[in-house]
Design a protein around this motif. Sequence first.
Motif, PDB file in Angstrom:
ATOM      1  N   ILE A 336       0.827  -1.210   0.000  1.00 38.26           N
ATOM      2  CA  ILE A 336       0.000   0.000   0.000  1.00 38.26           C
ATOM      3  C   ILE A 336       0.864   1.263   0.000  1.00 38.26           C
ATOM      4  N   PHE A 337       2.131   1.138   0.422  1.00 35.73           N
ATOM      5  CA  PHE A 337       3.007   2.301   0.530  1.00 35.73           C
ATOM      6  C   PHE A 337       3.968   2.433  -0.649  1.00 35.73           C
ATOM      7  N   HIS A 338       3.808   1.638  -1.683  1.00 31.87           N
ATOM      8  CA  HIS A 338       4.759   1.661  -2.792  1.00 31.87           C
ATOM      9  C   HIS A 338       4.779   2.986  -3.534  1.00 31.87           C
ATOM     10  N   HIS A 339       3.690   3.719  -3.487  1.00 29.93           N
ATOM     11  CA  HIS A 339       3.626   5.011  -4.167  1.00 29.93           C
ATOM     12  C   HIS A 339       3.808   6.176  -3.197  1.00 29.93           C
ATOM     13  N   SER A 340       4.174   5.873  -1.959  1.00 26.36           N
ATOM     14  CA  SER A 340       4.268   6.916  -0.930  1.00 26.36           C
ATOM     15  C   SER A 340       5.704   7.351  -0.690  1.00 26.36           C
ATOM     16  N   TYR A 341       5.872   8.653  -0.416  1.00 27.05           N
ATOM     17  CA  TYR A 341       7.173   9.199  -0.032  1.00 27.05           C
ATOM     18  C   TYR A 341       7.289   9.324   1.487  1.00 27.05           C
ATOM     19  N   ALA A 342       6.170   9.481   2.142  1.00 28.67           N
ATOM     20  CA  ALA A 342       6.135   9.602   3.603  1.00 28.67           C
ATOM     21  C   ALA A 342       4.722   9.263   4.063  1.00 28.67           C
ATOM     22  N   LEU A 343       4.574   9.044   5.369  1.00 29.84           N
ATOM     23  CA  LEU A 343       3.284   8.643   5.921  1.00 29.84           C
ATOM     24  C   LEU A 343       2.866   9.593   7.032  1.00 29.84           C
ATOM     25  N   HIS A 344       1.672  10.146   6.896  1.00 30.52           N
ATOM     26  CA  HIS A 344       1.131  11.019   7.933  1.00 30.52           C
ATOM     27  C   HIS A 344       0.315  10.182   8.908  1.00 30.52           C
ATOM     28  N   PHE A 345       0.633  10.284  10.212  1.00 36.69           N
ATOM     29  CA  PHE A 345       0.023   9.425  11.224  1.00 36.69           C
ATOM     30  C   PHE A 345      -1.259   9.996  11.826  1.00 36.69           C
ATOM     31  N   TRP A 346      -1.665  11.191  11.420  1.00 35.09           N
ATOM     32  CA  TRP A 346      -2.901  11.794  11.927  1.00 35.09           C
ATOM     33  C   TRP A 346      -2.887  11.873  13.456  1.00 35.09           C
ATOM     34  N   ASN A 347      -1.808  12.379  14.021  1.00 40.06           N
ATOM     35  CA  ASN A 347      -1.665  12.358  15.473  1.00 40.06           C
ATOM     36  C   ASN A 347      -2.725  13.202  16.184  1.00 40.06           C
ATOM     37  N   HIS A 348      -3.232  14.233  15.525  1.00 37.72           N
ATOM     38  CA  HIS A 348      -4.254  15.059  16.181  1.00 37.72           C
ATOM     39  C   HIS A 348      -5.556  14.291  16.387  1.00 37.72           C
ATOM     40  N   MET A 349      -5.699  13.138  15.711  1.00 34.63           N
ATOM     41  CA  MET A 349      -6.874  12.290  15.916  1.00 34.63           C
ATOM     42  C   MET A 349      -6.695  11.333  17.089  1.00 34.63           C
ATOM     43  N   ASN A 350      -5.463  11.193  17.555  1.00 30.83           N
ATOM     44  CA  ASN A 350      -5.123  10.167  18.541  1.00 30.83           C
ATOM     45  C   ASN A 350      -5.439  10.632  19.963  1.00 30.83           C
ATOM     46  N   ASN A 351      -6.705  10.785  20.260  1.00 35.52           N
ATOM     47  CA  ASN A 351      -7.116  11.211  21.595  1.00 35.52           C
ATOM     48  C   ASN A 351      -6.940  10.110  22.636  1.00 35.52           C
ATOM     49  N   GLU A 352      -6.748   8.884  22.173  1.00 37.09           N
ATOM     50  CA  GLU A 352      -6.542   7.763  23.089  1.00 37.09           C
ATOM     51  C   GLU A 352      -5.077   7.597  23.475  1.00 37.09           C
ATOM     52  N   HIS A 353      -4.228   8.456  22.924  1.00 37.50           N
ATOM     53  CA  HIS A 353      -2.794   8.445  23.229  1.00 37.50           C
ATOM     54  C   HIS A 353      -2.166   7.075  22.955  1.00 37.50           C
ATOM     55  N   MET A 354      -2.534   6.491  21.850  1.00 34.59           N
ATOM     56  CA  MET A 354      -1.932   5.230  21.441  1.00 34.59           C
ATOM     57  C   MET A 354      -0.506   5.482  20.981  1.00 34.59           C
ATOM     58  N   HIS A 355       0.420   4.592  21.332  1.00 38.43           N
ATOM     59  CA  HIS A 355       1.797   4.743  20.914  1.00 38.43           C
ATOM     60  C   HIS A 355       2.395   3.372  20.612  1.00 38.43           C
ATOM     61  N   VAL A 356       3.575   3.396  20.036  1.00 35.49           N
ATOM     62  CA  VAL A 356       4.226   2.164  19.608  1.00 35.49           C
ATOM     63  C   VAL A 356       4.719   1.391  20.824  1.00 35.49           C
ATOM     64  N   THR A 357       4.456   0.097  20.825  1.00 34.16           N
ATOM     65  CA  THR A 357       4.894  -0.778  21.907  1.00 34.16           C
ATOM     66  C   THR A 357       5.753  -1.894  21.335  1.00 34.16           C
TER      67      THR A 357
END
Length: 387
Positions: A336-357
């Motif tokens: 899905i990322f083959h045509h992408s240069y970078a990925l926006h994570f939409w952090n302002h939507m992350n009201n649950e404060h999910m992070h990488v574990t």
Amino acid sequence: MAITAQEWEQAEVSDITMQVVKARVVSGWKNGDEQDCDLTCYFVLRKAIMKTLAAGLLLSSISLCSYTFWKSKWLDHEINLWKSYLQETRTKGTANFFRILETWHTSGIFFVETSDRLAPSSLEMCSIESAARTYFSKPVFFLMKGLSRINRWNSSFKALTLLSSFKNIKILPLRFDDVFQHTPMLDWYQKINPDTEPFWIHQLSDACRQVLLWKFGGIYMDTDVISLRPIPEEDFLAAESHVLCSSAVLGFRRFHTFLWDCMEDFVANYDGKLWGQQGPMLYTRMSERLCQIPSFDVVRDNKCQHFVYMHRVRFYPIEYQSWKKYFELWDGNDTIFHHSYALHFWNHMNNEHMHVTAGSNTLAEHLFKQNCPLTYEHFVKKNELTP
């Protein structure tokens, strides 16, 4: 063309300033930094030929650039350089910072932190590290408002120290009066009351990206964007959706007229209570003045007069409604990322404060491992820093 370090070693110089330069260049070359010496020679020769600086100031500039180009693996060099930035900006203002930016003979990548925070999150760390790796031949600037309020390096700045281990990452204080100088933004900034602005740090960020790109050229990225591969265009915007233009990633050459027009529109149509008015909606309405927003039936970028309007998948293969996919189990398929240069994570939507574990086997963890391994090792896996 720049003179190489080998040629410098053979050169005979009588001027005391140039003797110091020669010693530094040859020393750096013999320590294996041939390419960096070449860039520094170019800078020094240009300054010497133009005769625009007094000898003392020239020596100071050479010393500062020498630290920049010949930073060893030990972080003490970077910390000392950072301290010198603090000292100079306290006494002479951020104008010195702008002179330092201009010593780079290439455009840079810009990130900004317009709050007083001095502890980047793991996602912010990954954004900056991935950019430094992707654009390894370009300077990556992280401008932080909080640094303008302190006058000494604090050993608790573990995240900043970690980022400083990258040769091309420069972490600098941010002063808005100096940044906005000589642009339409200055009068707006000096008259507005921040206490009445519900999205003040976001409005500052929107203003800074336009001014920095107009003054210096390069690429601006939000601190929730992970770089995958270099963006091939110099002047570009990108679609966020079928009807809206993105403000999270944009790039323009220095003094591009489109950016000046954007700054004038920012001030003329400012509405601090409307989310996105100075961000995505501004770039959308400004683009619509020049060309029709493309429908993007296929993955193909469109020309919009003097810049490229990129397809949504370049930065938004995962749309905002589906932002949680980054924190779901990864199925091993990243086509899905083959045509992408970078990925926006939409952090302002992350009201649950999910992070990488560590060990979660999520898409986000996979992206961290691939694109910001140092952040993953220290920030996620070892949990040495505050998430």
